[in-house]
Motif scaffolding. Structure first.
Motif: not given
Length: 745
Positions: A606-634
């Motif tokens: 759960s914490v990692s999902a939030h971290n990935l969203l925030r890291l995307h906000g700080f960096t713009g790196h799309k792979d963080w969002i993709d990982k977050c979607v995979c995690l939430l889907t799992a």
């Protein structure tokens, strides 16, 4: 069996010098060292024990607990100090002792088995394993001998010994079947799903489930025992923000605030020394289980700071400051790290047997003697002690009911709990409210000073990366909300401690544990205990929180590096989400799990999902969002089935399906106008955002990550704020009042 608190009673090495220590004497864990003088031939978890079990064809007896666990120490005294039981264990079993806080992976795997095959779980956990580490019998606390309702530990050992001799093949087959079933049951994977469920649906269901279990009178979400549940309070505040114009939104806010207020007034809060105890044994938050855990302090201080952001009521900020005062006084290493816990039990007087709550409870006589001075101006003869006893509900007979004191250890004792508002107490004695406030605070300080002379509870001086991360977040967020640089400095020192003592530069890995050595030094186990998923997730979150509080980008850079290491060590590239442990570290364990419950601590996923969203906000790196979607889907199926078990992940799901705000402040970090805009942001409850300082340097870390920052300009050379989302930014504003309006939209 509930988790409880019980530290080292009398030091065994002093009270029984004739006893020879077992091999646990060489371990760093305070919990393992508490068993170093048992007549049991204990092994720490490791290959030596497993090889011996295979060579001698004996089952393994695995005992898991932690150093401030009451029932763990009951079993240690009753069974593991017993010579006959020690002989049984040594002859027919290979006995392994594990500190669950050092090895959460071992704890989770076998707790999954115990919960699936018995009526519940808890500590101490007692599990019997095959030499290949597959479980076949499990339970929690066992009394030494048979009783009316419980089978005794000695009987269990004799039965298992007999079964192992007579029916070993059947035991092995059953163990294999159970392990296979647990593997299937515990699997968390995306499967055929492409996307996570609807956030609106999950939010609504989670809120409804919480609403149904809510205690209208005392707050909280159960009858008894009642636990602080910061993950639930976080969810309710987020739900309120996105539904604040609806009846359910108002209800969510009221539920969270009322719970926080009732907890703060109750005996679960230490009114004398501050900080919160582990849980309440009753519905009213009155009589606690007195153990104090670092992870509770780190999460609760954030909840009270958020309550202050939402209401502006200093009641909540005062509670938050009290928690941090307690941690600074009692759970802080001088190098910046934070200790794990303080025990529930301690001797009432030196040389006496420890008792539950002895350090924290008071008799009327003690309070009268300490606070005997008369109160001037009262409507009747009154001492400051009588005033305090009235306000906090102390009585001559004691305010703890016999049903909450089965051993009779607390007769005539009182737990301080607020019975009346300051206004009511003042009116009762014809005094001004501020006069009463001052008298009570002075009285509590005198009790605090008197309490210093009592024997102190055992301190677990183990330092865990994950819990230190929670505490760094607590200091950083509260410091930012209150605008108190001193608190942010505590967070900075905590992060420096983590980097200096719990981070291996060569491999980029975190260590799970370190320990307070003599003379203020820091020691490590050899070989080191490497970090688990929760260590990375909680430390990454702490570093993101610390960046937003301090605006020092070095912390953000380290967070990105740790996230990369986390992805390399724990990510499930086939099923999505993160495993709790490294594949190699957990080699030999029958299961490799993904934690699927937000409980006393949030799930690291759960914490990692939030971290990935925030890291995307700080960096713009799309792979963080993709990982977050995979995690939430799992975790879709888990959320759909019981959303209330994953409120922190439901929050992350909502954050993903809403729009994250990038709040950019362009300005000199030391300038007053920059600080005014930053403080405006910190004063507001905005969970779904990142705060970015753009100092005008195109070569800075954030400017390289987010090139659009270089296009944002200051107005008239003043600090200027932009609110950006979906690659579009608002019109610039320079006044905090204008920024506040923008952020309210």
């Amino acid at each position: 069996m509930p988790a409880g608190g019980k530290g080292s009673r009398s030091n065994c090495s002093q009270s029984t010098p004739q006893k020879v220590p077992n091999r646990l004497i060489n371990e760093k864990s305070p919990y393992l060292q508490q068993h170093a003088y048992n007549p049991v031939d204990w092994y720490p978890w490791g290959q030596e024990a497993f090889d011996k079990a295979r060579k001698e064809n004996k089952p393994i007896f695995l005992s898991v607990g932690y150093s401030t666990c009451h029932w763990c120490h009951m079993m240690e005294e009753e069974s593991f100090q017993n010579e006959e039981i020690g002989r049984l264990l040594n002859e027919d079993f290979i006995s392994v002792k594990v500190d669950r806080e050092e090895r959460p992976d071992v704890d989770k795997v076998y707790m999954t088995f115990v919960q699936a095959t018995s009526s519940g779980g808890g500590w101490p956990m007692s599990v019997w394993l095959t030499p290949n580490l597959q479980p076949f019998v499990g339970g929690t606390y066992f009394p030494p001998e048979d009783g009316l309702t419980r089978v005794g530990f000695r009987t269990v050992l004799l039965r298992i010994r007999e079964q192992w001799k007579q029916n070993k093949n059947t035991l092995l087959e059953n163990s294999q079947h159970v392990t296979t079933a647990l593997l299937a049951r515990s699997e968390i994977s995306m499967g055929d799903r492409q996307l996570p469920p609807s956030a609106a649906t999950m939010n609504s269901r989670c809120f409804q489930q919480l609403d149904e279990g809510y205690d209208e009178e005392y707050g909280g979400f159960a009858e008894a025992p009642k636990f602080p549940t910061p993950v639930i309070l976080n969810f309710l505040f987020s739900y309120w923000l996105s539904h604040r114009l609806t009846q359910d939104g108002s209800r969510a806010q009221q539920m969270a605030l009322h719970t926080l207020k009732m907890m703060a007034n109750g005996g679960i809060r230490d009114h004398v020394g501050q900080g919160f105890h582990r849980y309440s044994t009753d519905r009213q938050w009155h009589v606690p289980h007195f153990e104090k855990m670092l992870y509770d302090q780190g999460q609760l201080v954030v909840a009270y700071s958020q309550a202050y952001q939402i209401t502006g009521d200093e009641f909540y900020s005062d509670v938050a400051k009290g928690i941090l005062q307690y941690v600074a006084r009692h759970l802080s290493h001088r190098s910046g790290g934070f200790y794990s816990a303080e025990d529930a039990d301690s001797p009432p007087e030196r040389g006496m047997r420890p008792k539950e709550g002895a350090f924290y409870v008071w008799t009327v006589k003690e309070v009268q003697q300490l606070l005997s001075e008369p109160v001037l101006g009262a409507s009747e003869p009154l001492t400051s002690g009588q005033l305090l006893m009235k306000h906090y509900g102390l009585t001559e007979a004691g305010n703890i009911s016999p049903s909450q004191d089965p051993k009779g250890e607390l007769q005539g004792q009182n737990v301080l709990t607020v019975r009346y508002s300051l206004e009511l107490t003042a009116a009762r004695f014809g005094l001004e409210v501020e006069v009463v406030r001052t008298l009570l605070n002075t009285g509590l300080e005198k009790l605090f000073q008197a309490r210093k002379h009592r024997p102190k509870p055992h301190l677990d001086n183990k330092m865990l990366a994950a819990w230190n991360g929670l505490m760094v977040s607590g200091y950083a967020i509260t410091g930012a909300v209150l605008g108190t640089e001193r608190l942010i400095n505590y967070a900075t020192n905590g992060a420096k401690f983590l980097k200096r003592h719990m981070f291996d530069v060569a491999t980029g890995r975190l260590m799970r544990t370190c320990y307070a050595g003599s003379g203020g030094t820091v020691e490590h186990s050899n070989p080191p205990c490497w970090g688990f998923l929760e260590d990375y997730a909680f430390v990454v979150r702490a570093l993101l929180d610390l960046y937003e509080a301090s605006l020092e980008s070095a912390w953000l850079e380290w967070a990105l590096r740790l996230q990369d290491t986390q992805d390399r060590l724990f990510w499930d590239s086939r099923g999505g989400g993160y495993f709790c442990s490294e594949a190699e570290l957990g080699a030999g364990l029958p299961l490799r799990l993904k934690d699927d419950q937000d409980g006393a601590e949030p799930s690291a996923n759960s914490v990692s999902a939030h971290n990935l969203l925030r890291l995307h906000g700080f960096t713009g790196h799309k792979d963080w969002i993709d990982k977050c979607v995979c995690l939430l889907t799992a975790f879709s199926e888990r959320m759909r089935r019981v959303p209330v078990a994953l409120p922190e992940m439901v929050r992350a799901l909502s954050a993903h399906q809403q729009t994250l705000k990038q709040i950019v402040i362009c300005g000199d970090p030391q300038a007053k106008d920059t600080k005014a805009l930053v403080q405006c942001v910190h004063s507001m409850y905005i969970p779904n955002k990142v705060l970015i300082l753009a100092d005008g340097d195109p070569s800075s870390f954030l400017s390289r990550q987010l090139p659009f920052l270089n296009t944002l300009r200051r107005l008239e050379d003043r600090a200027t704020a932009y609110v950006c989302a979906n690659q579009a930014c608002s019109m610039p504003v320079t006044e905090p009042s204008e920024l506040r309006k923008l952020l309210h939209q």
